[in-house]
Motif scaffolding. Sequence first.
Motif, PDB file in Angstrom:
ATOM      1  N   MET A   1       0.847  -1.177   0.000  1.00 19.30           N
ATOM      2  CA  MET A   1       0.000   0.000   0.000  1.00 19.30           C
ATOM      3  C   MET A   1       0.887   1.232   0.000  1.00 19.30           C
ATOM      4  SD  MET A   1      -2.789   1.407   2.813  1.00 19.30           S
ATOM      5  CE  MET A   1      -3.754  -0.057   2.845  1.00 19.30           C
ATOM      6  N   SER A   2       0.599   2.136  -0.930  1.00 20.92           N
ATOM      7  CA  SER A   2       1.387   3.353  -1.026  1.00 20.92           C
ATOM      8  C   SER A   2       0.895   4.389  -0.010  1.00 20.92           C
ATOM      9  CB  SER A   2       1.305   3.926  -2.443  1.00 20.92           C
ATOM     10  OG  SER A   2       0.019   4.453  -2.679  1.00 20.92           O
ATOM     11  N   PHE A   3       1.651   5.471   0.084  1.00 17.13           N
ATOM     12  CA  PHE A   3       1.289   6.544   1.014  1.00 17.13           C
ATOM     13  C   PHE A   3      -0.051   7.173   0.646  1.00 17.13           C
ATOM     14  CE2 PHE A   3       1.428  11.093   2.078  1.00 17.13           C
ATOM     15  CZ  PHE A   3       1.464  10.983   3.456  1.00 17.13           C
ATOM     16  N   LEU A   4      -0.260   7.411  -0.652  1.00 15.81           N
ATOM     17  CA  LEU A   4      -1.511   8.037  -1.081  1.00 15.81           C
ATOM     18  C   LEU A   4      -2.711   7.138  -0.823  1.00 15.81           C
ATOM     19  CD1 LEU A   4      -0.434   9.730  -4.428  1.00 15.81           C
ATOM     20  CD2 LEU A   4      -0.794  10.791  -2.204  1.00 15.81           C
ATOM     21  N   GLU A   5      -2.541   5.848  -1.022  1.00 18.89           N
ATOM     22  CA  GLU A   5      -3.632   4.917  -0.715  1.00 18.89           C
ATOM     23  C   GLU A   5      -3.919   4.884   0.778  1.00 18.89           C
ATOM     24  OE1 GLU A   5      -2.099   1.402  -2.460  1.00 18.89           O
ATOM     25  OE2 GLU A   5      -2.944   1.844  -4.441  1.00 18.89           O
ATOM     26  N   GLY A   6      -2.878   5.000   1.598  1.00 15.97           N
ATOM     27  CA  GLY A   6      -3.064   5.087   3.052  1.00 15.97           C
ATOM     28  C   GLY A   6      -3.809   6.350   3.452  1.00 15.97           C
ATOM     29  N   MET A   7      -3.519   7.440   2.760  1.00 16.77           N
ATOM     30  CA  MET A   7      -4.236   8.692   3.036  1.00 16.77           C
ATOM     31  C   MET A   7      -5.702   8.586   2.636  1.00 16.77           C
ATOM     32  SD  MET A   7      -2.223  10.599   4.603  1.00 16.77           S
ATOM     33  CE  MET A   7      -3.264  12.020   4.628  1.00 16.77           C
ATOM     34  N   LEU A   8      -5.982   7.896   1.529  1.00 19.82           N
ATOM     35  CA  LEU A   8      -7.374   7.664   1.131  1.00 19.82           C
ATOM     36  C   LEU A   8      -8.115   6.891   2.210  1.00 19.82           C
ATOM     37  CD1 LEU A   8      -7.049   6.776  -2.665  1.00 19.82           C
ATOM     38  CD2 LEU A   8      -8.313   8.686  -1.693  1.00 19.82           C
ATOM     39  N   LEU A   9      -7.477   5.873   2.730  1.00 16.81           N
ATOM     40  CA  LEU A   9      -8.088   5.063   3.787  1.00 16.81           C
ATOM     41  C   LEU A   9      -8.317   5.900   5.052  1.00 16.81           C
ATOM     42  CD1 LEU A   9      -9.037   2.272   4.730  1.00 16.81           C
ATOM     43  CD2 LEU A   9      -6.697   1.851   5.481  1.00 16.81           C
ATOM     44  N   ALA A  10      -7.336   6.707   5.420  1.00 19.56           N
ATOM     45  CA  ALA A  10      -7.476   7.541   6.621  1.00 19.56           C
ATOM     46  C   ALA A  10      -8.616   8.547   6.464  1.00 19.56           C
ATOM     47  CB  ALA A  10      -6.159   8.270   6.903  1.00 19.56           C
ATOM     48  N   LEU A  11      -8.751   9.127   5.287  1.00 16.10           N
ATOM     49  CA  LEU A  11      -9.848  10.073   5.059  1.00 16.10           C
ATOM     50  C   LEU A  11     -11.199   9.379   5.099  1.00 16.10           C
ATOM     51  CD1 LEU A  11      -8.366  12.368   2.276  1.00 16.10           C
ATOM     52  CD2 LEU A  11      -9.030  13.044   4.576  1.00 16.10           C
ATOM     53  N   MET A  12     -11.271   8.174   4.573  1.00 12.52           N
ATOM     54  CA  MET A  12     -12.541   7.441   4.615  1.00 12.52           C
ATOM     55  C   MET A  12     -12.917   7.072   6.048  1.00 12.52           C
ATOM     56  SD  MET A  12     -12.776   5.065   1.256  1.00 12.52           S
ATOM     57  CE  MET A  12     -11.086   4.566   1.040  1.00 12.52           C
ATOM     58  N   LEU A  13     -11.919   6.875   6.903  1.00 12.99           N
ATOM     59  CA  LEU A  13     -12.206   6.547   8.296  1.00 12.99           C
ATOM     60  C   LEU A  13     -12.708   7.762   9.085  1.00 12.99           C
ATOM     61  CD1 LEU A  13      -9.247   4.149   9.145  1.00 12.99           C
ATOM     62  CD2 LEU A  13     -11.645   3.555   8.772  1.00 12.99           C
ATOM     63  N   THR A  14     -12.461   8.968   8.592  1.00 14.25           N
ATOM     64  CA  THR A  14     -12.960  10.157   9.288  1.00 14.25           C
ATOM     65  C   THR A  14     -14.425  10.455   8.971  1.00 14.25           C
ATOM     66  OG1 THR A  14     -12.257  11.668   7.548  1.00 14.25           O
ATOM     67  CG2 THR A  14     -10.677  11.241   9.313  1.00 14.25           C
ATOM     68  N   LEU A  15     -14.930   9.913   7.881  1.00 14.18           N
ATOM     69  CA  LEU A  15     -16.307  10.209   7.489  1.00 14.18           C
ATOM     70  C   LEU A  15     -17.358   9.791   8.515  1.00 14.18           C
ATOM     71  CD1 LEU A  15     -16.313   9.645   3.644  1.00 14.18           C
ATOM     72  CD2 LEU A  15     -16.639  11.769   4.890  1.00 14.18           C
ATOM     73  N   PRO A  16     -17.262   8.618   9.160  1.00 16.75           N
ATOM     74  CA  PRO A  16     -18.284   8.294  10.168  1.00 16.75           C
ATOM     75  C   PRO A  16     -18.357   9.290  11.318  1.00 16.75           C
ATOM     76  CG  PRO A  16     -17.060   6.332   9.590  1.00 16.75           C
ATOM     77  CD  PRO A  16     -16.371   7.481   8.929  1.00 16.75           C
ATOM     78  N   PHE A  17     -17.228   9.852  11.722  1.00 20.82           N
ATOM     79  CA  PHE A  17     -17.230  10.840  12.800  1.00 20.82           C
ATOM     80  C   PHE A  17     -17.915  12.128  12.355  1.00 20.82           C
ATOM     81  CE2 PHE A  17     -13.477   8.179  13.720  1.00 20.82           C
ATOM     82  CZ  PHE A  17     -13.894   7.669  14.931  1.00 20.82           C
ATOM     83  N   ALA A  18     -17.689  12.521  11.103  1.00 22.67           N
ATOM     84  CA  ALA A  18     -18.345  13.719  10.589  1.00 22.67           C
ATOM     85  C   ALA A  18     -19.843  13.491  10.435  1.00 22.67           C
ATOM     86  CB  ALA A  18     -17.726  14.114   9.254  1.00 22.67           C
ATOM     87  N   ILE A  19     -20.230  12.312   9.999  1.00 25.06           N
ATOM     88  CA  ILE A  19     -21.650  11.992   9.872  1.00 25.06           C
ATOM     89  C   ILE A  19     -22.309  11.972  11.247  1.00 25.06           C
ATOM     90  CG2 ILE A  19     -23.271  10.173   9.211  1.00 25.06           C
ATOM     91  CD1 ILE A  19     -21.323   9.549   6.882  1.00 25.06           C
ATOM     92  N   TYR A  20     -21.611  11.467  12.239  1.00 25.58           N
ATOM     93  CA  TYR A  20     -22.132  11.481  13.606  1.00 25.58           C
ATOM     94  C   TYR A  20     -22.392  12.914  14.069  1.00 25.58           C
ATOM     95  CZ  TYR A  20     -22.293  11.011  18.672  1.00 25.58           C
ATOM     96  OH  TYR A  20     -22.662  11.092  19.987  1.00 25.58           O
ATOM     97  N   ARG A  21     -21.453  13.825  13.791  1.00 28.87           N
ATOM     98  CA  ARG A  21     -21.622  15.222  14.196  1.00 28.87           C
ATOM     99  C   ARG A  21     -22.786  15.856  13.440  1.00 28.87           C
ATOM    100  NH1 ARG A  21     -21.823  17.294  18.241  1.00 28.87           N
ATOM    101  NH2 ARG A  21     -20.024  16.063  18.771  1.00 28.87           N
ATOM    102  N   LEU A  22     -22.967  15.476  12.178  1.00 26.76           N
ATOM    103  CA  LEU A  22     -24.068  16.015  11.393  1.00 26.76           C
ATOM    104  C   LEU A  22     -25.416  15.542  11.921  1.00 26.76           C
ATOM    105  CD1 LEU A  22     -24.976  17.564   8.809  1.00 26.76           C
ATOM    106  CD2 LEU A  22     -24.825  15.377   7.631  1.00 26.76           C
ATOM    107  N   VAL A  23     -25.506  14.286  12.310  1.00 29.54           N
ATOM    108  CA  VAL A  23     -26.783  13.719  12.749  1.00 29.54           C
ATOM    109  C   VAL A  23     -27.105  14.098  14.188  1.00 29.54           C
ATOM    110  CG1 VAL A  23     -27.982  11.541  13.194  1.00 29.54           C
ATOM    111  CG2 VAL A  23     -26.660  11.821  11.105  1.00 29.54           C
ATOM    112  N   ARG A  24     -26.134  14.001  15.075  1.00 27.89           N
ATOM    113  CA  ARG A  24     -26.382  14.199  16.498  1.00 27.89           C
ATOM    114  C   ARG A  24     -26.426  15.657  16.934  1.00 27.89           C
ATOM    115  NH1 ARG A  24     -28.491  10.904  19.911  1.00 27.89           N
ATOM    116  NH2 ARG A  24     -27.127  11.653  21.525  1.00 27.89           N
ATOM    117  N   GLY A  25     -25.785  16.534  16.202  1.00 28.79           N
ATOM    118  CA  GLY A  25     -25.841  17.948  16.564  1.00 28.79           C
ATOM    119  C   GLY A  25     -24.923  18.310  17.710  1.00 28.79           C
ATOM    120  N   PRO A  26     -25.364  18.828  18.778  1.00 33.87           N
ATOM    121  CA  PRO A  26     -26.720  19.074  19.262  1.00 33.87           C
ATOM    122  C   PRO A  26     -27.329  20.378  18.752  1.00 33.87           C
ATOM    123  CG  PRO A  26     -25.177  19.597  20.995  1.00 33.87           C
ATOM    124  CD  PRO A  26     -24.371  19.072  19.819  1.00 33.87           C
TER     125      PRO A  26
END
Length: 88
Positions: A1-26
């Motif tokens: 796995m290259s560095f750029l592919e690792g960065m893609l994976l890391a960015l995809m792992l941040t999406l659930p946290f952002a979705i949580y903030r969008l849904v939960r608010g407060p």
Amino acid sequence: MSFLEGMLLALMLTLPFAIYRLVRGPSLPDRVVGLDLITSVSVALAALYALVSGQTAFLDVAIALALFAFLATLGLARYIEYRAHKGD
């Protein structure tokens, strides 16, 4: 796995946290920050994917999404400000 592919994976792992903030608010500003984070991560994903795959069309997608996200955030900020002054 290259560095750029690792960065893609890391960015995809941040999406659930952002979705949580969008849904939960407060509050509405918290939801706006969550939406802005989702669009920022999406722009970064599109740009990184363009680098990994060599398809420059994804750079156009990233630019258009960044412009749309900026305008949406600006509009939502104006709405929040208007709503705050309306209560006075």
